[in-house]
Scaffold this motif. Structure first.
Motif, mmCIF file in Angstrom:
data_model
loop_
_atom_site.group_PDB
_atom_site.id
_atom_site.type_symbol
_atom_site.label_atom_id
_atom_site.label_comp_id
_atom_site.label_asym_id
_atom_site.label_seq_id
_atom_site.Cartn_x
_atom_site.Cartn_y
_atom_site.Cartn_z
ATOM 1 N N GLY A 66 0.800 -1.210 0.000
ATOM 2 C CA GLY A 66 0.000 0.000 0.000
ATOM 3 C C GLY A 66 0.832 1.259 0.000
ATOM 4 O O GLY A 66 1.990 1.268 -0.429
ATOM 5 N N GLN A 100 -3.482 3.657 2.517
ATOM 6 C CA GLN A 100 -4.221 2.765 1.631
ATOM 7 C C GLN A 100 -3.585 1.383 1.670
ATOM 8 O O GLN A 100 -2.378 1.250 1.433
ATOM 9 C CB GLN A 100 -4.229 3.283 0.194
ATOM 10 C CG GLN A 100 -5.061 4.528 -0.019
ATOM 11 C CD GLN A 100 -5.188 4.898 -1.487
ATOM 12 O OE1 GLN A 100 -4.489 4.375 -2.356
ATOM 13 N NE2 GLN A 100 -6.097 5.804 -1.788
ATOM 14 N N LEU A 101 -4.398 0.373 1.984
ATOM 15 C CA LEU A 101 -3.960 -1.015 2.000
ATOM 16 C C LEU A 101 -4.553 -1.704 0.775
ATOM 17 O O LEU A 101 -5.772 -1.865 0.674
ATOM 18 C CB LEU A 101 -4.433 -1.692 3.287
ATOM 19 C CG LEU A 101 -3.906 -3.095 3.568
ATOM 20 C CD1 LEU A 101 -2.407 -3.060 3.844
ATOM 21 C CD2 LEU A 101 -4.652 -3.710 4.755
ATOM 22 N N TYR A 102 -3.689 -2.090 -0.174
ATOM 23 C CA TYR A 102 -4.160 -2.684 -1.425
ATOM 24 C C TYR A 102 -4.603 -4.122 -1.167
ATOM 25 O O TYR A 102 -3.777 -5.020 -0.941
ATOM 26 C CB TYR A 102 -3.054 -2.657 -2.479
ATOM 27 C CG TYR A 102 -2.589 -1.280 -2.884
ATOM 28 C CD1 TYR A 102 -3.374 -0.148 -2.660
ATOM 29 C CD2 TYR A 102 -1.363 -1.101 -3.499
ATOM 30 C CE1 TYR A 102 -2.950 1.114 -3.037
ATOM 31 C CE2 TYR A 102 -0.925 0.161 -3.893
ATOM 32 C CZ TYR A 102 -1.724 1.260 -3.654
ATOM 33 O OH TYR A 102 -1.301 2.508 -4.028
ATOM 34 N N ALA A 120 -8.550 -0.744 -2.557
ATOM 35 C CA ALA A 120 -7.775 -0.473 -1.349
ATOM 36 C C ALA A 120 -8.706 -0.180 -0.182
ATOM 37 O O ALA A 120 -9.800 0.364 -0.359
ATOM 38 C CB ALA A 120 -6.842 0.714 -1.563
#
Length: 280
Positions: A66, A100-102, A120
């Motif tokens: 992310g 943001q965590l993909y 995300a």
């Protein structure tokens, strides 16, 4: 239940920072210092047109799963937006952090569909302080999915978020806890060229739903806020150093600022902006 969710969001965000800082497939980072200014800002309950000088530090970094975004704005108003006591213009500090965590990378799955290349989980915290009689102290928690749109260059994000805000009302001397609501958001940075001139069309648009009563007991309206810029890569043109010095023009449009009722005094801003940015 909501409080538990917010606590989980906070933990997730902190984990994201730790993962990035521990060097898990650290990828890239960039920072910038910028200045922007406009002459036609407005503030709720204030009929005057306000000049503001805005100094900004931004840092963005990416890692395997992310990315992080930090933005610090220092805003200086002229005397039309008076500081407490009225001797000089107000100054404001506004800080935002988002992560943001993909999910496609975390789950090792292809989550693409249509124009979307990944999804995300976004978490954002906002904090501000301003030395006016109202003495705002905004505290925001924003969480939800962001669709990462597949564009040839740059980025285009579409977000659908849970939005929770607290503030302060120095006039009535009370904390303000708004109803939770939603935020719809767009953010983009799209580089292109006209002839040999390197350009970028960039900005954001946020739309926040009505959030119950304000600090005076009045109803709130939905708020729309957008900044749009056309930037020129001056560094590449003048010095052969791309992505260093940039300059451009844009505008800011706000309707129902801070949720103030549409059409009320100072609730709308439409101002041209100038911007200069040094990236490193």
């Amino acid at each position: 239940m909501i409080r538990k969710s917010i606590r989980w969001v906070a933990v997730q965000s902190v984990v994201g920072v730790l993962v990035a800082n521990l060097g898990f497939a650290a990828g890239w980072s960039k920072s910038s210092i910028s200045y922007r200014a406009g002459d036609e800002f407005h503030e709720p309950a204030n009929p005057a047109e306000i000049h503001k000088d805005i100094y900004c530090f931004t840092h963005v970094s990416g890692y395997q799963y992310g990315q992080n975004f930090v933005n610090l704005d220092v805003l200086q108003s002229d005397s039309s937006d008076a500081a407490r006591g009225g001797a000089q213009g107000a100054h404001e500090i506004y800080v935002a952090y988002s992560h943001q965590l993909y999910l496609g990378r975390v789950l090792n799955r292809d989550l693409s569909f249509g124009p979307v290349k990944d999804v995300a989980l976004s978490t954002r915290f906002d904090w501000n302080s301003k030395n006016t009689e109202f003495a705002p102290k905004v505290r925001k928690i924003i969480v939800g999915p962001t669709l990462k749109i597949n564009v040839p260059r740059g980025f285009f994000d579409i977000g659908f978020y849970y939005y929770d805000e607290k503030n302060n009302n120095g006039i009535t001397g009370q904390a303000v806890v708004y109803d939770s609501t939603y935020r719809f958001a767009l953010a983009w940075g799209l580089p292109f060229e006209i002839g040999n001139v390197p350009l970028s069309f960039e900005g954001f648009l946020n739309h926040v739903g009505e959030k119950g009563k304000d600090g005076f007991g009045s109803d709130t309206d939905p708020e729309t806020w957008t900044d749009v810029f056309l930037m020129v890569d001056v560094g590449q043109l003048a010095f052969g150093e791309p992505n260093s010095l940039r300059a451009g023009v844009g505008f800011e449009y706000i309707n129902s600022k801070f949720g103030s009722l549409d059409g009320s005094m100072g609730s709308e801003t439409t101002t041209p902006l100038l911007k200069v940015q040094w990236q490193f």
